[in-house]
Design a protein around this motif. Structure first.
Motif, PDB file in Angstrom:
ATOM      1  N   UNK A 142      43.810  40.629  10.195  1.00  0.00           N
ATOM      2  CA  UNK A 142      43.200  41.601   9.295  1.00  0.00           C
ATOM      3  C   UNK A 142      41.839  41.158   8.787  1.00  0.00           C
ATOM      4  N   UNK A 143      41.539  39.881   8.974  1.00  0.00           N
ATOM      5  CA  UNK A 143      40.262  39.318   8.532  1.00  0.00           C
ATOM      6  C   UNK A 143      39.339  39.003   9.706  1.00  0.00           C
ATOM      7  N   UNK A 144      39.754  39.386  10.900  1.00  0.00           N
ATOM      8  CA  UNK A 144      38.948  39.085  12.079  1.00  0.00           C
ATOM      9  C   UNK A 144      39.097  37.658  12.564  1.00  0.00           C
ATOM     10  N   UNK A 145      40.178  36.998  12.170  1.00  0.00           N
ATOM     11  CA  UNK A 145      40.460  35.624  12.603  1.00  0.00           C
ATOM     12  C   UNK A 145      41.747  35.646  13.413  1.00  0.00           C
ATOM     13  N   UNK A 146      41.640  35.291  14.666  1.00  0.00           N
ATOM     14  CA  UNK A 146      42.803  35.382  15.544  1.00  0.00           C
ATOM     15  C   UNK A 146      43.038  34.069  16.272  1.00  0.00           C
ATOM     16  N   UNK A 170      43.573  32.480   3.272  1.00  0.00           N
ATOM     17  CA  UNK A 170      44.035  33.112   2.027  1.00  0.00           C
ATOM     18  C   UNK A 170      42.877  33.351   1.069  1.00  0.00           C
ATOM     19  N   UNK A 171      41.914  32.448   1.028  1.00  0.00           N
ATOM     20  CA  UNK A 171      40.739  32.647   0.176  1.00  0.00           C
ATOM     21  C   UNK A 171      39.962  33.861   0.658  1.00  0.00           C
ATOM     22  N   UNK A 172      39.741  33.958   1.970  1.00  0.00           N
ATOM     23  CA  UNK A 172      39.003  35.100   2.520  1.00  0.00           C
ATOM     24  C   UNK A 172      39.748  36.413   2.274  1.00  0.00           C
ATOM     25  N   UNK A 173      41.072  36.345   2.215  1.00  0.00           N
ATOM     26  CA  UNK A 173      41.877  37.543   1.973  1.00  0.00           C
ATOM     27  C   UNK A 173      42.002  37.871   0.485  1.00  0.00           C
ATOM     28  N   UNK A 174      41.512  36.994  -0.391  1.00  0.00           N
ATOM     29  CA  UNK A 174      41.635  37.208  -1.816  1.00  0.00           C
ATOM     30  C   UNK A 174      43.042  36.979  -2.333  1.00  0.00           C
ATOM     31  N   UNK A 175      43.832  36.239  -1.571  1.00  0.00           N
ATOM     32  CA  UNK A 175      45.223  35.946  -1.924  1.00  0.00           C
ATOM     33  C   UNK A 175      45.270  34.901  -3.038  1.00  0.00           C
ATOM     34  N   UNK A 176      46.237  34.956  -3.914  1.00  0.00           N
ATOM     35  CA  UNK A 176      46.296  34.005  -5.031  1.00  0.00           C
ATOM     36  C   UNK A 176      46.764  32.593  -4.645  1.00  0.00           C
ATOM     37  N   UNK A 197      34.524  21.384   0.035  1.00  0.00           N
ATOM     38  CA  UNK A 197      35.602  21.954  -0.756  1.00  0.00           C
ATOM     39  C   UNK A 197      36.222  23.152  -0.050  1.00  0.00           C
ATOM     40  N   UNK A 198      37.409  23.531  -0.483  1.00  0.00           N
ATOM     41  CA  UNK A 198      38.148  24.609   0.174  1.00  0.00           C
ATOM     42  C   UNK A 198      37.401  25.939   0.145  1.00  0.00           C
ATOM     43  N   UNK A 199      36.815  26.290  -0.986  1.00  0.00           N
ATOM     44  CA  UNK A 199      36.098  27.567  -1.067  1.00  0.00           C
ATOM     45  C   UNK A 199      34.857  27.565  -0.183  1.00  0.00           C
ATOM     46  N   UNK A 200      34.124  26.472  -0.176  1.00  0.00           N
ATOM     47  CA  UNK A 200      32.942  26.369   0.685  1.00  0.00           C
ATOM     48  C   UNK A 200      33.352  26.420   2.162  1.00  0.00           C
ATOM     49  N   UNK A 201      34.449  25.764   2.495  1.00  0.00           N
ATOM     50  CA  UNK A 201      34.972  25.780   3.859  1.00  0.00           C
ATOM     51  C   UNK A 201      35.320  27.208   4.273  1.00  0.00           C
ATOM     52  N   UNK A 202      36.018  27.937   3.405  1.00  0.00           N
ATOM     53  CA  UNK A 202      36.380  29.324   3.693  1.00  0.00           C
ATOM     54  C   UNK A 202      35.130  30.187   3.840  1.00  0.00           C
TER      55      UNK A 202
END
Length: 158
Positions: A33-37, A148-154, A82-87
């Protein structure tokens, strides 16, 4: 964008293998759903431990990924992210049209200079040295966290 993981060595049945499988399955379920397969994992081994081992491992790793893949080398000499920068970085690569991204983890002796030179990015999980099998678990978790970060998941709570 397809994600490939090329790793030297085979995980034996146990907690590391279970964790990698779980994180990759979670990423694969949420990623399309995020274009990552894909989230393709290839394990390579070189039985002959004589001179030139890293070069032979490199040849096998490179043969296991698409020729045009953007290569990310996991190496202790790399930069931490960091995780957010990586995402965000993965999302930017996806959005810029990168079709394939390949994360490569070497064996006990690390990656060959050939792979490090070809890599678009060299990534480290901090200044410590990690066993290559544990680095694989850490990478799969961070890929799942990036999805999950790209999907806005908690899942990710800074």
């Amino acid at each position: 964008m397809r994600i490939f993981l090329g790793c030297v060595g085979r995980l034996k049945a146990g907690p590391e293998q279970e964790l990698c499988s779980d994180y990759l399955a979670r990423a694969a379920a949420l990623g399309p759903g995020l274009g990552l397969t894909g989230f393709h994992l290839t394990e390579v081994e070189e039985k002959n431990k004589s001179a030139g081992l890293k070069e032979r491992e490199a040849a096998k790793l490179l043969a296991a990924i698409p020729e045009t893949a953007l290569i990310v080398a996991l190496d202790e000499r790399g930069g931490a992210m960091g995780s957010e920068k990586f995402a965000d970085w993965i999302g930017r690569e996806r959005d810029s049209g990168t079709a394939d991204m390949a994360f490569l983890i070497g064996g006990a002796d690390g990656l060959s200079p050939q792979i490090r030179e070809r890599a678009a990015k060299t990534l480290a999980f901090g200044p410590q040295t990690w066993p290559h099998m544990l680095a694989r678990v850490m990478l799969t978790e961070q890929l799942y966290r990036a999805v999950t970060i790209l999907a806005g998941h908690p899942y990710h709570r800074p």
